[in-house]
Design a protein around this motif. Sequence first.
Motif, PDB file in Angstrom:
ATOM      1  N   LYS A  73       9.722  -7.236  -1.852  1.00 10.19           N
ATOM      2  CA  LYS A  73      10.669  -5.800  -1.739  1.00 10.19           C
ATOM      3  C   LYS A  73      11.621  -5.779  -0.723  1.00 10.19           C
ATOM      4  O   LYS A  73      11.268  -6.537   0.371  1.00 10.19           O
ATOM      5  CB  LYS A  73       9.775  -4.668  -1.957  1.00 10.19           C
ATOM      6  CG  LYS A  73       8.882  -4.557  -3.196  1.00 10.19           C
ATOM      7  CD  LYS A  73       7.982  -3.400  -2.972  1.00 10.19           C
ATOM      8  CE  LYS A  73       7.088  -3.448  -4.085  1.00 10.19           C
ATOM      9  NZ  LYS A  73       5.699  -2.300  -4.024  1.00 10.19           N
ATOM     10  N   PHE A  74      12.672  -4.963  -0.449  1.00  7.52           N
ATOM     11  CA  PHE A  74      13.412  -4.657   0.356  1.00  7.52           C
ATOM     12  C   PHE A  74      13.704  -3.327   0.657  1.00  7.52           C
ATOM     13  O   PHE A  74      13.422  -2.589  -0.100  1.00  7.52           O
ATOM     14  CB  PHE A  74      14.731  -5.538  -0.098  1.00  7.52           C
ATOM     15  CG  PHE A  74      15.482  -4.947  -1.243  1.00  7.52           C
ATOM     16  CD1 PHE A  74      16.389  -3.800  -0.860  1.00  7.52           C
ATOM     17  CD2 PHE A  74      15.401  -5.442  -2.516  1.00  7.52           C
ATOM     18  CE1 PHE A  74      16.962  -3.092  -2.098  1.00  7.52           C
ATOM     19  CE2 PHE A  74      15.830  -4.741  -3.540  1.00  7.52           C
ATOM     20  CZ  PHE A  74      16.639  -3.662  -3.363  1.00  7.52           C
ATOM     21  N   ASP A  75      14.175  -3.110   1.690  1.00  3.46           N
ATOM     22  CA  ASP A  75      14.724  -1.489   2.292  1.00  3.46           C
ATOM     23  C   ASP A  75      15.831  -2.009   3.317  1.00  3.46           C
ATOM     24  O   ASP A  75      16.406  -3.072   3.769  1.00  3.46           O
ATOM     25  CB  ASP A  75      13.358  -1.075   2.536  1.00  3.46           C
ATOM     26  CG  ASP A  75      12.818  -1.491   4.042  1.00  3.46           C
ATOM     27  OD1 ASP A  75      13.607  -2.012   4.874  1.00  3.46           O
ATOM     28  OD2 ASP A  75      11.705  -1.549   4.051  1.00  3.46           O
ATOM     29  N   PHE A  76      16.362  -0.813   3.710  1.00  4.85           N
ATOM     30  CA  PHE A  76      17.533  -0.818   4.735  1.00  4.85           C
ATOM     31  C   PHE A  76      17.056  -0.524   6.135  1.00  4.85           C
ATOM     32  O   PHE A  76      17.713   0.212   6.835  1.00  4.85           O
ATOM     33  CB  PHE A  76      18.481  -0.009   4.130  1.00  4.85           C
ATOM     34  CG  PHE A  76      18.849  -0.528   2.793  1.00  4.85           C
ATOM     35  CD1 PHE A  76      19.917  -1.749   2.830  1.00  4.85           C
ATOM     36  CD2 PHE A  76      18.516  -0.196   1.647  1.00  4.85           C
ATOM     37  CE1 PHE A  76      20.337  -2.077   1.580  1.00  4.85           C
ATOM     38  CE2 PHE A  76      18.730  -0.538   0.594  1.00  4.85           C
ATOM     39  CZ  PHE A  76      19.629  -1.616   0.268  1.00  4.85           C
ATOM     40  N   ASP A  77      15.726  -0.824   6.563  1.00  3.43           N
ATOM     41  CA  ASP A  77      15.519  -0.285   7.948  1.00  3.43           C
ATOM     42  C   ASP A  77      15.920  -1.400   8.995  1.00  3.43           C
ATOM     43  O   ASP A  77      15.760  -2.477   8.655  1.00  3.43           O
ATOM     44  CB  ASP A  77      13.835  -0.268   8.130  1.00  3.43           C
ATOM     45  CG  ASP A  77      13.199   0.690   7.239  1.00  3.43           C
ATOM     46  OD1 ASP A  77      13.786   1.911   7.096  1.00  3.43           O
ATOM     47  OD2 ASP A  77      12.138   0.767   6.670  1.00  3.43           O
ATOM     48  N   VAL A  78      16.285  -0.800   9.928  1.00  3.76           N
ATOM     49  CA  VAL A  78      17.010  -1.894  11.212  1.00  3.76           C
ATOM     50  C   VAL A  78      16.202  -1.087  12.334  1.00  3.76           C
ATOM     51  O   VAL A  78      15.797  -0.060  12.584  1.00  3.76           O
ATOM     52  CB  VAL A  78      18.592  -1.815  11.156  1.00  3.76           C
ATOM     53  CG1 VAL A  78      19.119  -2.314   9.863  1.00  3.76           C
ATOM     54  CG2 VAL A  78      18.989  -0.158  11.291  1.00  3.76           C
ATOM     55  N   ASN A  79      16.544  -2.282  13.432  1.00  2.00           N
ATOM     56  CA  ASN A  79      15.964  -1.840  14.642  1.00  2.00           C
ATOM     57  C   ASN A  79      14.624  -1.122  14.716  1.00  2.00           C
ATOM     58  O   ASN A  79      14.253  -0.244  15.242  1.00  2.00           O
ATOM     59  CB  ASN A  79      16.967  -0.597  15.533  1.00  2.00           C
ATOM     60  CG  ASN A  79      18.346  -1.297  15.357  1.00  2.00           C
ATOM     61  OD1 ASN A  79      18.780  -2.399  15.168  1.00  2.00           O
ATOM     62  ND2 ASN A  79      19.497  -0.376  15.237  1.00  2.00           N
ATOM     63  N   PRO A  86       0.813  -1.351   0.145  1.00  3.58           N
ATOM     64  CA  PRO A  86      -0.042  -0.138   0.058  1.00  3.58           C
ATOM     65  C   PRO A  86       0.889   1.198  -0.123  1.00  3.58           C
ATOM     66  O   PRO A  86       1.986   1.338   0.211  1.00  3.58           O
ATOM     67  CB  PRO A  86      -0.873  -0.291   1.332  1.00  3.58           C
ATOM     68  CG  PRO A  86      -0.074  -1.133   2.239  1.00  3.58           C
ATOM     69  CD  PRO A  86       0.858  -2.075   1.120  1.00  3.58           C
ATOM     70  N   THR A  87       0.258   2.268  -0.588  1.00  2.00           N
ATOM     71  CA  THR A  87       1.093   3.573  -0.620  1.00  2.00           C
ATOM     72  C   THR A  87       1.375   4.064   0.813  1.00  2.00           C
ATOM     73  O   THR A  87       2.407   4.985   0.897  1.00  2.00           O
ATOM     74  CB  THR A  87       0.201   4.527  -1.207  1.00  2.00           C
ATOM     75  OG1 THR A  87      -1.009   4.833  -0.526  1.00  2.00           O
ATOM     76  CG2 THR A  87      -0.059   4.160  -2.865  1.00  2.00           C
ATOM     77  N   GLU A  88       0.530   3.829   1.756  1.00  2.00           N
ATOM     78  CA  GLU A  88       0.890   4.337   3.145  1.00  2.00           C
ATOM     79  C   GLU A  88       1.866   3.501   3.859  1.00  2.00           C
ATOM     80  O   GLU A  88       2.367   3.923   4.928  1.00  2.00           O
ATOM     81  CB  GLU A  88      -0.353   4.456   3.844  1.00  2.00           C
ATOM     82  CG  GLU A  88      -0.904   3.074   4.333  1.00  2.00           C
ATOM     83  CD  GLU A  88      -1.958   2.518   3.354  1.00  2.00           C
ATOM     84  OE1 GLU A  88      -2.566   1.431   3.685  1.00  2.00           O
ATOM     85  OE2 GLU A  88      -1.992   3.186   2.321  1.00  2.00           O
ATOM     86  N   SER A  89       2.318   2.469   3.176  1.00  2.00           N
ATOM     87  CA  SER A  89       3.420   1.803   3.945  1.00  2.00           C
ATOM     88  C   SER A  89       4.835   2.184   3.729  1.00  2.00           C
ATOM     89  O   SER A  89       5.411   2.036   2.555  1.00  2.00           O
ATOM     90  CB  SER A  89       3.390   0.061   3.299  1.00  2.00           C
ATOM     91  OG  SER A  89       4.444  -0.451   3.863  1.00  2.00           O
ATOM     92  N   ALA A  90       5.394   2.672   4.739  1.00  2.00           N
ATOM     93  CA  ALA A  90       6.778   3.193   4.756  1.00  2.00           C
ATOM     94  C   ALA A  90       7.695   2.201   4.492  1.00  2.00           C
ATOM     95  O   ALA A  90       8.945   2.363   4.212  1.00  2.00           O
ATOM     96  CB  ALA A  90       6.919   4.372   5.766  1.00  2.00           C
ATOM     97  N   SER A  91       7.405   1.041   4.812  1.00  2.00           N
ATOM     98  CA  SER A  91       8.347  -0.151   4.874  1.00  2.00           C
ATOM     99  C   SER A  91       8.285  -0.984   3.815  1.00  2.00           C
ATOM    100  O   SER A  91       9.052  -2.008   3.594  1.00  2.00           O
ATOM    101  CB  SER A  91       8.246  -0.833   6.160  1.00  2.00           C
ATOM    102  OG  SER A  91       7.042  -1.577   6.138  1.00  2.00           O
ATOM    103  N   SER A  92       7.672  -0.653   2.595  1.00  2.00           N
ATOM    104  CA  SER A  92       7.347  -1.586   1.579  1.00  2.00           C
ATOM    105  C   SER A  92       8.145  -1.115   0.385  1.00  2.00           C
ATOM    106  O   SER A  92       7.434  -1.124  -0.660  1.00  2.00           O
ATOM    107  CB  SER A  92       5.854  -1.929   1.284  1.00  2.00           C
ATOM    108  OG  SER A  92       5.401  -2.710   2.710  1.00  2.00           O
TER     109      SER A  92
END
Length: 553
Positions: free
Chosen positions: A249-255, A60-66
């Motif tokens: 998909k991937f991203d670089f969010d940690v912790n 979804p567009t509101e998903s900051a982690s996707s």
Amino acid sequence: MGTSSGSNIHNQPSSKMLPPRQQPRSGGLQTSLSLVTSDPMLSPDGQEPRSNSDNIRESPTESASSRETWPTADTVNGKKMENGKSEIDCPEQSVILRVSSADKISLREIARERVDVVSEKMHRLPEEFLEELKNGLRAILECNGGSHQREEFLTLQRFVQGRSDLTAKTLIRAHRVHLEILVAINSGIQAFLHPNISLSQTSLIEVFVYKRCRNIACQTQLPADDCTCEICTHRNGFCNLCMCVICNKFDFDVNTCRWIGCDLCSHWTHTDCAIRDGQICMGPSAKSGACPSEMVFRCRACNRTSELLGWVKDVFQHCAPAWDREALMRELDFVSRIFRGSEDPRGRKLYWKCEELLEKMKGGLPESMACRGILLFFQELEVDSPKSLENGEAGRLIAPHEACNRIAEVVQEAIRKMEMVADEKMRMFKKARLSLDACDRELEDKAREVTELQMERTKKKQQIEELEKIVRLKQAEADMFQLKANEAKREAERLQRIALAKTDKSEEEYASSYLKLRLSEAEAEKQYLFEKIKLQESSRASQSGGGMNLHRC
């Protein structure tokens, strides 16, 4: 259950998985790509085109982690290859060439033409023109021009993914820039065009044919950890170390609580995707057995459940003290959304606590106090949990066979987890051994390349010295010929002066001879005239003497 996903994560299933990425965030650029996952086109063997059998849905567009994002600056610097082959103590000469319209090539031609044709054209083009091509594709991937650039990208991607000739065997003959452009079009990731990122030709080909993870910071051989699950086996380009099982998909969010890791199979899922697809719901966890019911996460890869409350507690205990105000509010919002539908008392309490802290932080509560409040709440939950269990089971006695069954279940669970840990350790050891072998091979290749470059440099140096010797010899010959030419010129001038002098002298002698001849002729004529006059006078005298004699007679 882990806290986040990443390229360097190897989760070990245990009774309580701690957050695996608790290192501090590296400072650097994290730019979101607007063009995300493309539909895979080639089969894992890289020989035949094949569409992905799994329906990979957009988050979804509101998903900051996707979202797929670029790696941080530190990651980029760590992934730089030895691209400075042309920087070995030899000054480069910048040559600006004009490219004729017949030699130019467009992105559509690159996406449609045969590999050998494009490669031949690119080898004739200057580096400046190739860099302009990459910049043009970067602009299309950024989609700053709106729907037109989006349509242009989709057209290019259809061209590339509709071809059956783009295999590992044909791509090995491709020009490097050609390969970078094809990989960027196929994956929709502009990081492959970034000037500070330089992957080897083999790595680019493996990314294109889905043999290597397209995440620049991961670059794991696929399937990762030799996983044999249905998703890793049948979903082209999927990496279970850094990609979401649902959105791919991937991203670089940690912790963070934005990634959920399965306790059993160590696959990762975005929290947004899990909430949207109903993977977070009420149910019995693997730890608690058939009852009581609590909020659990059901992994799509192995279809088994993991409890969420202990996972959230571990994340906050290990990571919350390092979060800033914005991060803490964001994580509280995630936890609130996870436990919004909880029906068990502990989950409801956690939901109410998160909502309460969010309201207070919006009203000005310092993040340090909010952090202490949520950590204290988890401690209170941990203290209240044994009491509630005692109150629930105090009214009845446990039968001997039930106690034996529970003990057997606990023992079997412990054995199963120990076996899983041993298997995971073995996979990690094999992967480490493979990585070490790959590094050794790469070092050997680099050493061989350095040796070849040094030999080529020595050869070029010898050629330059030979050319300098030839130049010096030719210069000496030119100086000698110039000296001889100057001497010949001086000799010619001397001979010219002698010739002029002899010419003047001969003219004088000729004039003198001519005058003498004329003088002798004049003298002869004078003598002749004198004798003639004298003869006439004598003749006249004789005539006058004869007349007188006649007169006398």
